[in-house]
Design a protein around this motif. Structure first.
Motif, PDB file in Angstrom:
ATOM      1  N   LEU A  36       0.830  -1.202   0.000  1.00  0.00           N
ATOM      2  CA  LEU A  36       0.000   0.000   0.000  1.00  0.00           C
ATOM      3  C   LEU A  36       0.865   1.254   0.000  1.00  0.00           C
ATOM      4  CD1 LEU A  36      -2.876  -0.717   2.564  1.00  0.00           C
ATOM      5  CD2 LEU A  36      -3.122  -0.416   0.090  1.00  0.00           C
ATOM      6  N   TYR A  37       2.003   1.169   0.656  1.00  0.00           N
ATOM      7  CA  TYR A  37       2.846   2.342   0.864  1.00  0.00           C
ATOM      8  C   TYR A  37       4.190   2.265   0.140  1.00  0.00           C
ATOM      9  CZ  TYR A  37      -0.702   3.003   4.389  1.00  0.00           C
ATOM     10  OH  TYR A  37      -1.909   3.147   5.021  1.00  0.00           O
ATOM     11  N   ARG A  38       4.639   1.082  -0.154  1.00  0.00           N
ATOM     12  CA  ARG A  38       5.945   0.924  -0.802  1.00  0.00           C
ATOM     13  C   ARG A  38       5.985   1.626  -2.160  1.00  0.00           C
ATOM     14  NH1 ARG A  38       9.421  -4.684  -1.108  1.00  0.00           N
ATOM     15  NH2 ARG A  38      11.173  -3.862  -2.299  1.00  0.00           N
ATOM     16  N   TYR A  39       4.878   1.548  -2.894  1.00  0.00           N
ATOM     17  CA  TYR A  39       4.799   2.169  -4.216  1.00  0.00           C
ATOM     18  C   TYR A  39       3.849   3.373  -4.223  1.00  0.00           C
ATOM     19  CZ  TYR A  39       6.329  -2.657  -5.042  1.00  0.00           C
ATOM     20  OH  TYR A  39       6.974  -3.866  -4.981  1.00  0.00           O
ATOM     21  N   TYR A  40       3.496   3.887  -3.050  1.00  0.00           N
ATOM     22  CA  TYR A  40       2.450   4.905  -2.920  1.00  0.00           C
ATOM     23  C   TYR A  40       2.721   6.127  -3.787  1.00  0.00           C
ATOM     24  CZ  TYR A  40      -0.796   8.218  -0.774  1.00  0.00           C
ATOM     25  OH  TYR A  40      -1.791   9.131  -0.571  1.00  0.00           O
ATOM     26  N   ASP A  41       3.963   6.590  -3.811  1.00  0.00           N
ATOM     27  CA  ASP A  41       4.298   7.808  -4.550  1.00  0.00           C
ATOM     28  C   ASP A  41       4.043   7.677  -6.043  1.00  0.00           C
ATOM     29  OD1 ASP A  41       5.066   8.944  -2.185  1.00  0.00           O
ATOM     30  OD2 ASP A  41       7.219   8.651  -2.495  1.00  0.00           O
ATOM     31  N   ARG A  42       3.963   6.460  -6.525  1.00  0.00           N
ATOM     32  CA  ARG A  42       3.786   6.240  -7.968  1.00  0.00           C
ATOM     33  C   ARG A  42       2.364   5.813  -8.322  1.00  0.00           C
ATOM     34  NH1 ARG A  42       8.879   3.620 -10.861  1.00  0.00           N
ATOM     35  NH2 ARG A  42       8.199   5.168 -12.399  1.00  0.00           N
ATOM     36  N   TYR A  43       1.511   5.631  -7.317  1.00  0.00           N
ATOM     37  CA  TYR A  43       0.115   5.324  -7.601  1.00  0.00           C
ATOM     38  C   TYR A  43      -0.591   6.580  -8.111  1.00  0.00           C
ATOM     39  CZ  TYR A  43       0.610   0.912  -4.977  1.00  0.00           C
ATOM     40  OH  TYR A  43       0.993  -0.330  -4.534  1.00  0.00           O
ATOM     41  N   GLU A  44      -1.600   6.390  -8.951  1.00  0.00           N
ATOM     42  CA  GLU A  44      -2.367   7.533  -9.426  1.00  0.00           C
ATOM     43  C   GLU A  44      -3.525   7.813  -8.475  1.00  0.00           C
ATOM     44  OE1 GLU A  44      -5.539   6.056 -12.682  1.00  0.00           O
ATOM     45  OE2 GLU A  44      -3.487   6.039 -13.421  1.00  0.00           O
ATOM     46  N   ALA A  45      -4.228   8.914  -8.696  1.00  0.00           N
ATOM     47  CA  ALA A  45      -5.208   9.395  -7.716  1.00  0.00           C
ATOM     48  C   ALA A  45      -6.409   8.467  -7.550  1.00  0.00           C
ATOM     49  CB  ALA A  45      -5.680  10.790  -8.115  1.00  0.00           C
ATOM     50  N   GLY A  46      -6.770   7.735  -8.606  1.00  0.00           N
ATOM     51  CA  GLY A  46      -8.043   7.012  -8.569  1.00  0.00           C
ATOM     52  C   GLY A  46      -8.005   5.589  -8.083  1.00  0.00           C
ATOM     53  N   GLY A  47      -6.816   5.028  -7.784  1.00  0.00           N
ATOM     54  CA  GLY A  47      -6.719   3.629  -7.387  1.00  0.00           C
ATOM     55  C   GLY A  47      -6.496   3.456  -5.901  1.00  0.00           C
TER      56      GLY A  47
END
Length: 552
Positions: free
Chosen positions: A48-59
């Motif tokens: 949930l947090y390891r890749y958080y900076d690269r997730y987009e707003a809607g997922g």
């Protein structure tokens, strides 16, 4: 200004009309139109947090930003495997009660090996292969989806979707309108005669689109420049597995050539999740889910995260890319639900069936203890020891689900041989082996030196008809499985700490660090819907969610 009686009467009538409108609105939203349960296979909580900076707003960011996250949610049974996790999420029970003790198990009465959803009385619908000989009959308890059906006098529509048979069948329960899974043999979604005699027209039309072939028609390259995948190890890491025909596990992966050799390879790409969520959209439309007088329920398992994780391990660029692509697919799926069902009209929860360990050689490369349990050699050596002591050969048939399965018929037929003595010798020998931290005779676990909560997890996972009588607990970082890639199944946080996020209908934004359990999910849903919990449920409602939901 003079206020006349007529004006007062008009104002009162307007106020009454407004109140009636609000009351009608409250009645419409008294329960969600649709519940969507998403289980992301092998999703460790930290993803949930390891890749958080690269997730987009809607997922994933939308879920965390709008929803309620239970940050310390744990599995409370052993082993932590796929079929067990899905059954536990939806029954709110544990394997000792719901009976799904592994993806496979040995029947302790007959000695026969069973697959978790195997059913010899049914046949495939939509295929001629054995992939359709499946049903939920081995699941001994009801699910929250069953209870919703019962509570609405079977007017609710329930559908299960996954690439995996078990991850579609077990969540959907005993009474769904349908459960569908992928048959690699014909690259189509199928079902079994347990549910229906013929595929619905919408499934036929979806299969006619040949989406699997389209998804595998281009190479798998990273979505972003490969040098930006800072959360992952180097692309060509020695602990990663490869696709059939590849000389090394590196991007780009030549999917057309790989798919030609192995029709099941779609599963081990992020595009298996794309296919699953596209089929889920088709299911919403095909069954008109969310447009009913009562609540409908859609269960979704995103399984490709598990296949990719097993092959490449948690620290691979393949896993990172898979989660970034899943995030985009989830964003599109939530937008679809917003338009189709209406934002605020559906309730979605996202969790996992289990996590995963780091690859053994990855751990060793960083000087962290880890190792591979040598099951075959241990069985051979243990059988030699037991034969020397008791005069019987082949007493141990297998190590399955970290349980020791004995030849019980041979033991029962022998004279002057004590089963308790056999188990005692087994336990004493096992704890001396490399990588084994504990072993226990489960029938006498009260006297075992295994600490809590591990001891309780052993008990919760033990069904005497489907489990061997001795359980093995490896040391942290050790497991029985592949030498490359990874697996799961143990009590350690990397295997049992899972995400749990609720979003949508009656969910207030927030989080809790209180301990919650996988068994609490079904209990929480039952409390929110004001229906009975599943009949084997041992979980408790997460009051941080239910109290705010009921107050709205």
């Amino acid at each position: 200004m003079t206020v006349t009686k007529r004006m007062v009467s008009t104002l009162m009538l307007a106020a009454i009309a407004v109140m009636q409108g609000l009351s009608a609105s409250a009645q419409v939203n008294a329960k969600p139109k649709l519940i969507v349960g998403i289980v992301v296979d092998q999703m460790r909580w930290d993803y949930l947090y390891r890749y958080y900076d690269r997730y987009e707003a809607g997922g994933f960011k939308r879920m965390l930003g709008e929803g309620f996250s239970c940050e310390n949610t744990y599995i409370s049974h052993l082993p932590s495997f796929t079929a067990v996790g899905h059954s536990t999420v939806y029954t709110g029970s544990v394997p000792a009660i719901h009976g799904i003790t592994g993806n496979d198990w040995t029947d302790q009465v007959t000695g026969r090996r069973w697959y978790c959803t195997e059913d010899t009385t049914v046949t495939a619908v939509g295929s001629n292969s054995s992939a359709g000989k499946m049903s939920p009959r081995n699941l001994l308890a009801s699910t929250i989806t069953d209870e919703l059906k019962i509570a609405t006098n079977f007017r609710s529509r329930v559908v299960g979707v996954s690439l995996k048979d078990r991850a579609s069948i077990l969540p959907a329960g005993h009474t769904p309108n349908g459960a569908f899974w992928l048959d690699d043999a014909n690259a189509s979604f199928i079902t079994s005669t347990y549910y229906m005699k013929e595929l619905p027209e919408w499934v036929k039309k979806f299969n006619e689109r040949k989406e699997p072939q389209q998804l595998m028609s281009q190479p798998w390259n990273t979505m972003y420049p490969i040098g930006t995948y800072a959360q992952s190890a180097e692309d060509n890491s020695p602990w990663e597995g490869s696709f059939k025909g590849e000389t090394s596990p590196v991007f780009p992966h030549n999917l057309p050539a790989i798919y030609k050799q192995d029709p099941g390879s779609l599963r081990t790409t992020p595009f298996g999740n794309t296919l699953t969520l596209d089929f889920a959209k088709a299911a919403v439309e095909g069954y008109d889910l969310g447009n009913n007088q009562v609540t409908d329920f859609l269960t979704i398992n995103c399984a490709s995260t598990d296949y990719v994780g097993h092959q490449f391990g948690p620290n691979s660029i393949e896993v990172e890319d898979t989660y970034l692509r899943l995030d985009k697919d989830l964003s599109a799926f939530f937008s679809f639900l917003d338009k189709r069902v209406g934002k605020g009209n559906y309730l979605v929860f996202l969790t996992a069936d289990h996590g995963a360990a780091h690859a053994i050689d990855f751990m060793k490369a960083h000087n962290i203890p880890a190792g591979l349990n040598q099951d075959k050699k241990m069985i051979q050596d243990l059988n030699a020891l037991l034969q020397a002591k008791f005069g019987l050969d082949g007493l141990v048939k297998s190590f399955m689900n970290y349980h020791v399965n004995y030849d019980l018929k041979k033991i029962e037929a022998a004279t002057n041989v004590s089963f308790d003595a056999i188990k005692k010798v087994t336990v004493e020998w096992l704890v001396k082996q490399p990588g084994i931290q504990f072993a226990a005779d489960i029938d006498n676990i009260g006297s075992s030196a295994i600490p809590e909560p591990i001891k309780a997890m052993v008990v919760n996972g033990y069904n005497p008809k489907r489990c061997g009588q001795v359980m093995i607990i490896p040391e942290p970082g050790w497991f029985s499985g592949p030498s490359k890639g990874t697996t799961h199944g143990n009590w350690n946080p990397y295997d049992i700490h899972i995400p749990l996020v609720f979003m949508g209908w009656n969910i207030k934004h927030g989080s809790t660090n209180d301990i919650t359990h996988m068994t609490d999910i079904a209990a929480t849903l039952a409390a929110m819907l004001h229906i009975q919990m599943p009949n084997g449920c041992v979980g408790k409602p997460v009051t941080a969610i239910t109290n705010t939901a009921n107050a709205q």
